[in-house]
Design a protein around this motif. Structure first.
Motif, PDB file in Angstrom:
ATOM      1  N   VAL A 114       0.935  -1.149   0.046  1.00  0.00           N
ATOM      2  CA  VAL A 114      -0.050   0.227  -0.236  1.00  0.00           C
ATOM      3  C   VAL A 114       0.853   1.290   0.092  1.00  0.00           C
ATOM      4  N   LEU A 115       1.900   1.257   0.784  1.00  0.00           N
ATOM      5  CA  LEU A 115       2.674   2.450   0.905  1.00  0.00           C
ATOM      6  C   LEU A 115       3.320   2.738  -0.301  1.00  0.00           C
ATOM      7  N   ARG A 116       3.844   1.570  -1.047  1.00  0.00           N
ATOM      8  CA  ARG A 116       4.511   1.748  -2.416  1.00  0.00           C
ATOM      9  C   ARG A 116       3.353   2.510  -3.408  1.00  0.00           C
ATOM     10  N   TYR A 117       2.170   2.127  -3.519  1.00  0.00           N
ATOM     11  CA  TYR A 117       1.232   2.811  -4.503  1.00  0.00           C
ATOM     12  C   TYR A 117       0.595   4.199  -3.938  1.00  0.00           C
ATOM     13  N   GLU A 118       0.855   4.347  -2.565  1.00  0.00           N
ATOM     14  CA  GLU A 118       0.715   5.752  -1.981  1.00  0.00           C
ATOM     15  C   GLU A 118       2.101   6.621  -2.320  1.00  0.00           C
ATOM     16  N   GLU A 119       2.807   6.072  -2.775  1.00  0.00           N
ATOM     17  CA  GLU A 119       4.394   6.590  -3.128  1.00  0.00           C
ATOM     18  C   GLU A 119       5.136   7.113  -1.934  1.00  0.00           C
ATOM     19  N   GLN A 120       4.944   6.562  -0.754  1.00  0.00           N
ATOM     20  CA  GLN A 120       5.711   6.626   0.419  1.00  0.00           C
ATOM     21  C   GLN A 120       6.713   5.423   0.243  1.00  0.00           C
ATOM     22  N   PHE A 121       7.871   5.692  -0.469  1.00  0.00           N
ATOM     23  CA  PHE A 121       8.623   4.696  -0.877  1.00  0.00           C
ATOM     24  C   PHE A 121       9.679   4.254   0.169  1.00  0.00           C
ATOM     25  N   GLN A 122      10.082   5.186   0.960  1.00  0.00           N
ATOM     26  CA  GLN A 122      10.958   4.965   2.338  1.00  0.00           C
ATOM     27  C   GLN A 122      10.256   3.978   3.198  1.00  0.00           C
ATOM     28  N   LEU A 123       9.035   4.306   3.372  1.00  0.00           N
ATOM     29  CA  LEU A 123       8.356   3.309   4.498  1.00  0.00           C
ATOM     30  C   LEU A 123       7.906   2.013   3.830  1.00  0.00           C
ATOM     31  N   ALA A 124       7.770   2.008   2.651  1.00  0.00           N
ATOM     32  CA  ALA A 124       7.389   0.656   1.879  1.00  0.00           C
ATOM     33  C   ALA A 124       8.614  -0.371   2.100  1.00  0.00           C
ATOM     34  N   LEU A 125       9.743   0.323   1.780  1.00  0.00           N
ATOM     35  CA  LEU A 125      11.125  -0.377   2.063  1.00  0.00           C
ATOM     36  C   LEU A 125      11.374  -1.051   3.292  1.00  0.00           C
ATOM     37  N   MET A 126      10.966   0.055   4.317  1.00  0.00           N
ATOM     38  CA  MET A 126      11.214  -0.472   5.745  1.00  0.00           C
ATOM     39  C   MET A 126      10.235  -1.666   6.152  1.00  0.00           C
ATOM     40  N   HIS A 127       8.882  -1.586   5.677  1.00  0.00           N
ATOM     41  CA  HIS A 127       8.134  -2.643   6.142  1.00  0.00           C
ATOM     42  C   HIS A 127       8.437  -3.870   5.142  1.00  0.00           C
TER      43      HIS A 127
END
Length: 446
Positions: A239-252
């Motif tokens: 979800v974070l990836r498609y919200e374009e919150q890339f850094q948080l996506a990588l962390m999760h």
């Protein structure tokens, strides 16, 4: 596992019988508690050992159950608890299926046995049988476990796109009911989040749906059991990836890998995103690597006529209202939504990735400023090409600027929710360029 109290005298329906039934249940409950609360007693560095530790606890529990079942006349309960114990791992166990099948035959009122039997069929790959178990359990009791399991099953049923979409919508409804029965249960919130994620990937790539999904995942993370589930972090990263919150996506995705080091999907998704971000940063920095002469020729050709229907200084909203527009440059955009602003530029390149959502291209305006553009809800096989002029009304801007391990990413990005707002080569894009509402892909495991 802790030892249980000494068994008292046994009699049909007497206190001894009740004591044995209690011990059977406690023995298996402790097994599930060991699995679900593993990381409260062990460091995350022991994650690779979790599966083996759980299997060892299963062996201990089975030995104790063998002793207890000899003095328990309630065979339905004996079969159910033995089936539950064998069903605690993620693998399908034929004996668990056999035990639970016997339990529901002897006592069809055992909702917990029906739920576990449905999970066995799910692991076996018999989705229809799993659905029948969960649906049957719900006729006896509206309980959160049957509801959320039914939500999972529904999303796997249907071959026709219309039927699948209907099942996905129903899966949201039953997942909501599960949450309402116990708002503190993180697993139910996780399943609801997955239902919303399925809606998003069914073709309706609406940012609001992702926000509902993220809200459910955030609620799930408040529960220590759900928080230890690598699937939650994997799906939240999606979800974070498609919200374009890339850094948080990588962390999760990092967290998902840490919780289950044997699972390669999180690291694969990380690699895909890092490759994508590297390509985007490179294409923006080098303006598509076009030769200077060709780039200048393209930019000089930009004119008022490329604005098409936006050339009059306004556009008509979906409600029929006239919205004023003022042309500006990419450099003058503010972070977030730029109301009543309009930008125009030339496409200098696009990014090819394994994922079709979103379509990504680089846009350079007359001043030579280059931003990335991510386009959602676009029809398959459509995309802008190098040299296209593109006008974007009320652009939503964010600046990507972070470092992940040894890689640094820095570029500006405009997100466009639908191609219908774009003017390409002086023409407004039509409905044929928007993605139809059909199932595009499935969600991850639960």
């Amino acid at each position: 596992m802790a030892e249980v109290a000494t068994v008292g005298p046994v009699g049909e329906g007497g206190d001894g019988d009740t004591s044995v039934l209690h011990q059977l249940k406690v023995t298996v409950d402790k097994l599930y508690e060991f699995r679900d609360h593993y990381f409260e007693q062990h460091g995350i560095d022991q994650a690779a050992q979790k599966a083996e530790d759980v299997k060892a606890e299963v062996s201990k529990a089975i030995k104790l159950l063998d002793e207890l079942q000899e003095i328990c006349p309630n065979k339905a309960q004996v079969y159910m608890q033995r089936g539950r114990a064998l069903n605690v791992t993620s693998d399908f166990d034929p004996e668990a299926l056999d035990m639970l099948s016997k339990a529901v035959k002897l006592d069809p009122s055992l909702v917990e046995a029906w739920n576990n039997l449905g999970e066995c069929y799910w692991k076996k790959g018999d989705v229809e049988a799993a659905k029948n178990c969960f649906s049957g359990a719900l006729t006896k009791s509206r309980n959160k476990v049957s509801l959320r399991n039914l939500s999972m099953v529904l999303r796997q049923l249907g071959t026709d796109p219309v039927d699948r979409l209907k099942n996905i919508q129903e899966s949201v409804t039953v997942a909501k009911e599960a949450v309402q029965l116990d708002v503190n249960d993180g697993t139910s919130w996780f399943v609801l989040g997955n239902a919303y994620l399925s809606v998003y990937f069914s073709g309706d790539q609406n940012l609001q749906i992702l926000k509902q999904c993220m809200s459910a995942y955030n609620q799930a993370e408040g529960d220590v059991v759900a928080k230890s589930n690598p699937d939650l972090h994997f799906n939240k990263a999606t979800v974070l990836r498609y919200e374009e919150q890339f850094q948080l996506a990588l962390m999760h995705w990092d967290q998902a890998s840490a919780l289950d080091p044997t699972w390669d999907q999180p690291s694969m998704k990380q690699t895909q995103l890092l490759t994508y971000l590297s390509k985007v940063a490179d294409m923006v920095h080098h303006k598509g690597k076009l030769k200077a002469k060709r780039l200048q020729s393209m930019l000089k050709s930009l004119s008022e006529k490329d604005l098409g229907p936006y050339g009059g200084g306004s556009f008509e909203s979906s409600t029929g209202k006239k919205v004023p527009l003022e042309s500006t440059t990419l450099a003058n955009l503010a972070t977030g939504l730029n109301k009543n602003k309009l930008v125009l530029g030339k496409v200098v390149c696009s990014v090819t990735t394994e994922e079709t959502i979103p379509f990504t291209f680089a846009l350079t305006d007359k001043e030579g400023t280059c931003f990335a553009v991510t386009l959602y809800n676009v029809a398959p096989n459509y995309g802008t090409i190098v040299g296209d002029s593109v006008a974007i009304p009320e652009p939503f801007l964010q600046h990507v600027d972070f470092q992940h391990k040894d890689k640094k990413f820095q570029f500006s990005l405009i997100r466009v929710e639908t191609p219908l707002v774009l003017v390409v080569n002086s023409r407004k894009l039509g409905l044929d360029k928007q993605a139809p509402t059909v199932l595009a892909c499935t969600t991850m495991s639960e």
